[in-house]
Each structure stands twice: as structure tokens, then as C-alpha cells.
Design a protein around this motif. Sequence first.
Motif, PDB file in Angstrom:
ATOM      1  N   ARG A  38       4.298 -19.872   7.471  1.00  0.00           N
ATOM      2  CA  ARG A  38       3.852 -20.820   8.475  1.00  0.00           C
ATOM      3  C   ARG A  38       3.414 -20.090   9.730  1.00  0.00           C
ATOM      4  N   ALA A  40       2.659 -21.061  13.787  1.00  0.00           N
ATOM      5  CA  ALA A  40       2.605 -21.962  14.934  1.00  0.00           C
ATOM      6  C   ALA A  40       1.530 -21.478  15.900  1.00  0.00           C
ATOM      7  N   GLU A  89      10.469 -27.371  16.194  1.00  0.00           N
ATOM      8  CA  GLU A  89      10.091 -25.964  16.040  1.00  0.00           C
ATOM      9  C   GLU A  89       9.576 -25.637  14.643  1.00  0.00           C
ATOM     10  N   ASP A  90       9.626 -26.586  13.728  1.00  0.00           N
ATOM     11  CA  ASP A  90       9.026 -26.396  12.406  1.00  0.00           C
ATOM     12  C   ASP A  90       7.532 -26.706  12.424  1.00  0.00           C
ATOM     13  N   THR A  91       7.039 -27.197  13.548  1.00  0.00           N
ATOM     14  CA  THR A  91       5.611 -27.515  13.674  1.00  0.00           C
ATOM     15  C   THR A  91       4.778 -26.256  13.498  1.00  0.00           C
ATOM     16  N   ALA A  92       3.844 -26.306  12.544  1.00  0.00           N
ATOM     17  CA  ALA A  92       3.012 -25.139  12.233  1.00  0.00           C
ATOM     18  C   ALA A  92       2.022 -25.525  11.145  1.00  0.00           C
ATOM     19  N   GLN A 119      -1.314 -28.762   7.924  1.00  0.00           N
ATOM     20  CA  GLN A 119      -0.637 -28.905   9.206  1.00  0.00           C
ATOM     21  C   GLN A 119       0.616 -29.767   9.073  1.00  0.00           C
ATOM     22  N   THR A 121       3.421 -31.402  11.672  1.00  0.00           N
ATOM     23  CA  THR A 121       3.760 -31.647  13.071  1.00  0.00           C
ATOM     24  C   THR A 121       5.027 -32.482  13.128  1.00  0.00           C
TER      25      THR A 121
END
Length: 124
Positions: A38, A40, A89-92, A119, A121
Motif C-alpha cells: 500500500r 499513502a 491510517e490504513d487509507t492508501a 483506493q 479510504t
Amino acid sequence: QVQLKESGGGLVQAGGSLRLSCAASGRTFEHYVMGWFRQAPGKERDFVAGISWAASFTYYADSVKGRFTVSRDNAKNTIYLQMNSLKPEDTAVYYCAGDLRSYIPIRIAEYTYWGQGTQVTVSS
């Protein structure tokens, strides 16, 4: 050549779940070790999880251990990443990758084939 295509990304609230899929076509998929990475915004692409060709072994980054599960269905030429208890914080952008290895690589340079990413989010 192996072509990889991810799907299943989207917007989810913190604490929610998503399942990513990576469909492979081309050469003999079942011989390939597969990984999820991943990236970000503004950060490097990082290893998330990997699975051996026979699904005998899996390996996870510490940041996702206990929350994410990688699996594969060689009959369907597909690997999955089940993501639970998602955090902002897993957004990527999540990428799947593959290569012919006898171990599970964690470095980008050790994977030859890559998908275009999907993606994810996670909103707080």
C-alpha cells in the motif's frame, strides 16, 4: 507475463471492513508468491501481506497483523485481502504483486508483476 487487477476498494468508516481482490491472468498463477502493498499520499509503498504459492505460508506487516487476512484461490486465479477493524491510517492505494519465489518477499524490487492499485479510504 502475468496481468494483475485489483478491485474492492472504496470508502469505509473506521472500524469497518473491506475485502480486496486481485485477479490474475496470463502465465501459471498458482506458482507465484503474491503480495499486497500500500502507498499513502506522500509516503513510500510498503509491504502489507504476502502468501506463498500453495497458501501454506502467510506473512504480515506488524501494522496489520491480527486485522488483515490474505488468502488465495488458485482455481479462480485470485488472491484476497480481508481487512477488518480499519483505521484512518490504513487509507492508501493498495497494490497486489506477484513473482516466482520460494519465499515471501517484502521488498518492492523482488516483485516483477504489479496491478494498477485500488483506493481504500477510511474515514474517522
